[in-house]
Design a protein around this motif. Structure first.
Motif, PDB file in Angstrom:
ATOM      1  N   GLY A 109       0.778  -1.239   0.000  1.00 49.71           N
ATOM      2  CA  GLY A 109       0.000   0.000   0.000  1.00 49.71           C
ATOM      3  C   GLY A 109       0.805   1.283   0.000  1.00 49.71           C
ATOM      4  N   SER A 110       2.123   1.191  -0.030  1.00 50.95           N
ATOM      5  CA  SER A 110       2.956   2.398  -0.039  1.00 50.95           C
ATOM      6  C   SER A 110       3.805   2.430  -1.303  1.00 50.95           C
ATOM      7  N   LEU A 111       3.969   3.626  -1.866  1.00 47.83           N
ATOM      8  CA  LEU A 111       4.765   3.765  -3.093  1.00 47.83           C
ATOM      9  C   LEU A 111       6.170   4.280  -2.814  1.00 47.83           C
ATOM     10  N   ARG A 112       6.455   4.701  -1.590  1.00 45.70           N
ATOM     11  CA  ARG A 112       7.749   5.378  -1.397  1.00 45.70           C
ATOM     12  C   ARG A 112       8.897   4.379  -1.386  1.00 45.70           C
ATOM     13  N   LYS A 113      10.074   4.894  -1.791  1.00 47.86           N
ATOM     14  CA  LYS A 113      11.257   4.046  -1.925  1.00 47.86           C
ATOM     15  C   LYS A 113      11.620   3.353  -0.617  1.00 47.86           C
ATOM     16  N   GLY A 114      11.615   4.108   0.461  1.00 49.56           N
ATOM     17  CA  GLY A 114      12.061   3.539   1.744  1.00 49.56           C
ATOM     18  C   GLY A 114      10.938   2.898   2.544  1.00 49.56           C
ATOM     19  N   SER A 115       9.892   2.457   1.867  1.00 51.11           N
ATOM     20  CA  SER A 115       8.693   1.952   2.557  1.00 51.11           C
ATOM     21  C   SER A 115       8.972   0.769   3.488  1.00 51.11           C
ATOM     22  N   TYR A 116       8.543   0.917   4.737  1.00 55.86           N
ATOM     23  CA  TYR A 116       8.644  -0.198   5.693  1.00 55.86           C
ATOM     24  C   TYR A 116       7.732  -1.354   5.264  1.00 55.86           C
ATOM     25  N   CYS A 117       6.590  -1.000   4.674  1.00 59.54           N
ATOM     26  CA  CYS A 117       5.674  -2.065   4.240  1.00 59.54           C
ATOM     27  C   CYS A 117       6.309  -2.921   3.144  1.00 59.54           C
ATOM     28  N   ARG A 118       7.033  -2.264   2.248  1.00 61.03           N
ATOM     29  CA  ARG A 118       7.704  -3.029   1.193  1.00 61.03           C
ATOM     30  C   ARG A 118       8.795  -3.911   1.810  1.00 61.03           C
ATOM     31  N   LEU A 139       0.903  -2.114   8.928  1.00 60.80           N
ATOM     32  CA  LEU A 139       2.079  -1.648   9.668  1.00 60.80           C
ATOM     33  C   LEU A 139       2.007  -0.140   9.874  1.00 60.80           C
ATOM     34  N   SER A 140       2.396   0.299  11.053  1.00 60.41           N
ATOM     35  CA  SER A 140       2.589   1.739  11.259  1.00 60.41           C
ATOM     36  C   SER A 140       3.855   1.965  12.069  1.00 60.41           C
ATOM     37  N   PRO A 141       4.472   3.141  11.892  1.00 60.65           N
ATOM     38  CA  PRO A 141       5.623   3.470  12.734  1.00 60.65           C
ATOM     39  C   PRO A 141       5.189   3.685  14.189  1.00 60.65           C
ATOM     40  N   GLY A 142       3.937   4.024  14.409  1.00 58.10           N
ATOM     41  CA  GLY A 142       3.413   4.201  15.764  1.00 58.10           C
ATOM     42  C   GLY A 142       2.972   2.868  16.350  1.00 58.10           C
ATOM     43  N   THR A 171       0.085  -3.128   4.118  1.00 59.88           N
ATOM     44  CA  THR A 171      -0.256  -1.715   3.937  1.00 59.88           C
ATOM     45  C   THR A 171      -0.052  -0.862   5.180  1.00 59.88           C
ATOM     46  N   PRO A 172       0.334   0.401   4.939  1.00 57.25           N
ATOM     47  CA  PRO A 172       0.265   1.365   6.023  1.00 57.25           C
ATOM     48  C   PRO A 172      -1.140   1.963   6.087  1.00 57.25           C
ATOM     49  N   GLU A 173      -1.288   2.921   6.973  1.00 56.12           N
ATOM     50  CA  GLU A 173      -2.570   3.611   7.130  1.00 56.12           C
ATOM     51  C   GLU A 173      -2.369   5.068   6.749  1.00 56.12           C
ATOM     52  N   TYR A 174      -3.263   5.577   5.936  1.00 57.77           N
ATOM     53  CA  TYR A 174      -3.248   7.008   5.633  1.00 57.77           C
ATOM     54  C   TYR A 174      -4.539   7.605   6.185  1.00 57.77           C
ATOM     55  N   ASN A 175      -4.399   8.523   7.110  1.00 58.11           N
ATOM     56  CA  ASN A 175      -5.568   9.194   7.688  1.00 58.11           C
ATOM     57  C   ASN A 175      -6.639   8.202   8.128  1.00 58.11           C
ATOM     58  N   ARG A 176      -6.133   7.209   8.871  1.00 61.29           N
ATOM     59  CA  ARG A 176      -6.986   6.172   9.481  1.00 61.29           C
ATOM     60  C   ARG A 176      -7.715   5.304   8.450  1.00 61.29           C
ATOM     61  N   SER A 177      -7.186   5.244   7.232  1.00 55.32           N
ATOM     62  CA  SER A 177      -7.854   4.429   6.221  1.00 55.32           C
ATOM     63  C   SER A 177      -6.825   3.858   5.241  1.00 55.32           C
TER      64      SER A 177
HETATM   65  C1  LIG Z   1      -0.940  11.059   3.913  1.00 54.96           C
HETATM   66  C2  LIG Z   1      -0.454  10.296   5.118  1.00 54.96           C
HETATM   67  C3  LIG Z   1      -1.356   9.976   6.109  1.00 54.96           C
HETATM   68  C4  LIG Z   1      -0.931   9.220   7.215  1.00 54.96           C
HETATM   69  N1  LIG Z   1      -1.856   8.847   8.155  1.00 54.96           N
HETATM   70  C5  LIG Z   1      -1.490   7.972   9.121  1.00 54.96           C
HETATM   71  C6  LIG Z   1      -2.471   7.389   9.983  1.00 54.96           C
HETATM   72  O1  LIG Z   1      -3.663   7.655   9.909  1.00 54.96           O
HETATM   73  N2  LIG Z   1      -2.049   6.492  10.902  1.00 54.96           N
HETATM   74  C7  LIG Z   1      -0.745   6.125  11.035  1.00 54.96           C
HETATM   75  O2  LIG Z   1      -0.415   5.296  11.877  1.00 54.96           O
HETATM   76  N3  LIG Z   1       0.213   6.674  10.232  1.00 54.96           N
HETATM   77  C8  LIG Z   1      -0.125   7.570   9.276  1.00 54.96           C
HETATM   78  N4  LIG Z   1       0.803   8.077   8.419  1.00 54.96           N
HETATM   79  C9  LIG Z   1       2.222   7.742   8.621  1.00 54.96           C
HETATM   80  C10 LIG Z   1       2.555   6.425   7.946  1.00 54.96           C
HETATM   81  O3  LIG Z   1       2.148   5.351   8.778  1.00 54.96           O
HETATM   82  C11 LIG Z   1       4.060   6.336   7.711  1.00 54.96           C
HETATM   83  O4  LIG Z   1       4.431   7.351   6.796  1.00 54.96           O
HETATM   84  C12 LIG Z   1       4.504   4.978   7.235  1.00 54.96           C
HETATM   85  O5  LIG Z   1       5.903   4.891   7.300  1.00 54.96           O
HETATM   86  C13 LIG Z   1       4.014   4.697   5.824  1.00 54.96           C
HETATM   87  O6  LIG Z   1       4.338   3.381   5.457  1.00 54.96           O
HETATM   88  P1  LIG Z   1       5.601   3.046   4.555  1.00 54.96           P
HETATM   89  O7  LIG Z   1       6.804   3.166   5.481  1.00 54.96           O
HETATM   90  O8  LIG Z   1       5.391   1.654   4.084  1.00 54.96           O
HETATM   91  O9  LIG Z   1       5.671   4.060   3.470  1.00 54.96           O
HETATM   92  C14 LIG Z   1       0.417   8.835   7.329  1.00 54.96           C
HETATM   93  C15 LIG Z   1       1.328   9.191   6.310  1.00 54.96           C
HETATM   94  C16 LIG Z   1       0.885   9.903   5.220  1.00 54.96           C
HETATM   95  C17 LIG Z   1       1.880  10.231   4.123  1.00 54.96           C
END
Ligand SMILES: Cc1cc2nc3c(=O)[nH]c(=O)nc-3n(C[C@H](O)[C@H](O)[C@H](O)COP(=O)(O)O)c2cc1C
Length: 187
Positions: free
Chosen positions: A12-21, A115-118, A78-84
């Protein structure tokens, strides 16, 4: 001979350093021999637009649909973006679900690792994604659930999983998923 199942992994993440990847790659190495995990890329999928979904849909949609069709099972990391669910992953779900009546997901057993960093492990994304997949007739692994918290501290500087308890958890999770896939596919 025991059957081998192809698993389409969507990240669910497109960034290069993605933890999910990184986690998806780790999962590929920890999966039981019955599962072969391959990432199906979602980054080049144009945003879903029904107007484009006629006789010649965008090539990236067709390639994605074919790749998922060939798989026996689905794994979402997948990570979570804005709780979704992050937009690119939701778009991939929408692309694969259409044209109406020709979804490539239906009947393929699925599982979600969020996965989330939190600390919360992207619980919100996990369950919003589950809602769409249940609607799309994907038999979802129910237990164990996989909410990976503190995702930023689990990997070394080469992107390898360094946390033993997470490795052990993933390994058991994938063994259970493998049994779930075999059971669903035999049914
Ligand atoms: C647009 C956006 C919204 C985010 N919203 C949340 C969130 O709702 N909950 C959460 O735990 N982290 C949130 N994050 C932080 C991501 O969990 C964090 O960037 C994570 O490293 C993304 O996964 P990745 O490392 O695979 O890219 C958000 C990040 C972005 C860019």
């Amino acid at each position: 001979m025991d059957r081998i199942y192809k698993v389409a992994v969507m990240v669910g993440s497109l960034r290069k350093g993605s933890y999910c990847r990184m986690l998806a790659r780790a999962a590929a190495g920890l999966a039981p021999p019955s599962l072969v995990l391959d990432i199906v890329e979602i980054r080049d999928l144009p945003l879903y637009n029904e107007d484009l979904d006629g006789a010649s849909p965008p090539a990236a949609w067709t390639a994605f649909r074919e790749a998922v069709s060939k798989a026996d099972a689905l794994l979402f990391v997948t990570p979570e973006y804005n709780r979704s669910v992050p937009g690119p992953l939701k778009n991939a779900i929408d692309v694969g679900s259409r044209p109406y009546g020709r979804s490539v997901f239906g009947g393929k057993p699925g599982a979600i690792i969020s996965l989330s960093p939190g600390a919360l492990g992207a619980f919100g994304a996990n369950h919003h994604l589950r809602q769409s997949l249940v609607f799309l007739d994907v038999p979802m692994l129910q237990q164990p659930e996989a909410y990976i918290g503190n995702g930023g501290s689990l990997f070394d500087d080469k992107g390898s999983l360094k946390n033993d308890s997470t490795k052990e958890f993933l390994q058991k999770y994938l063994q259970t998923f493998g049994r779930w896939v075999a059971r669903q596919t035999a049914a």
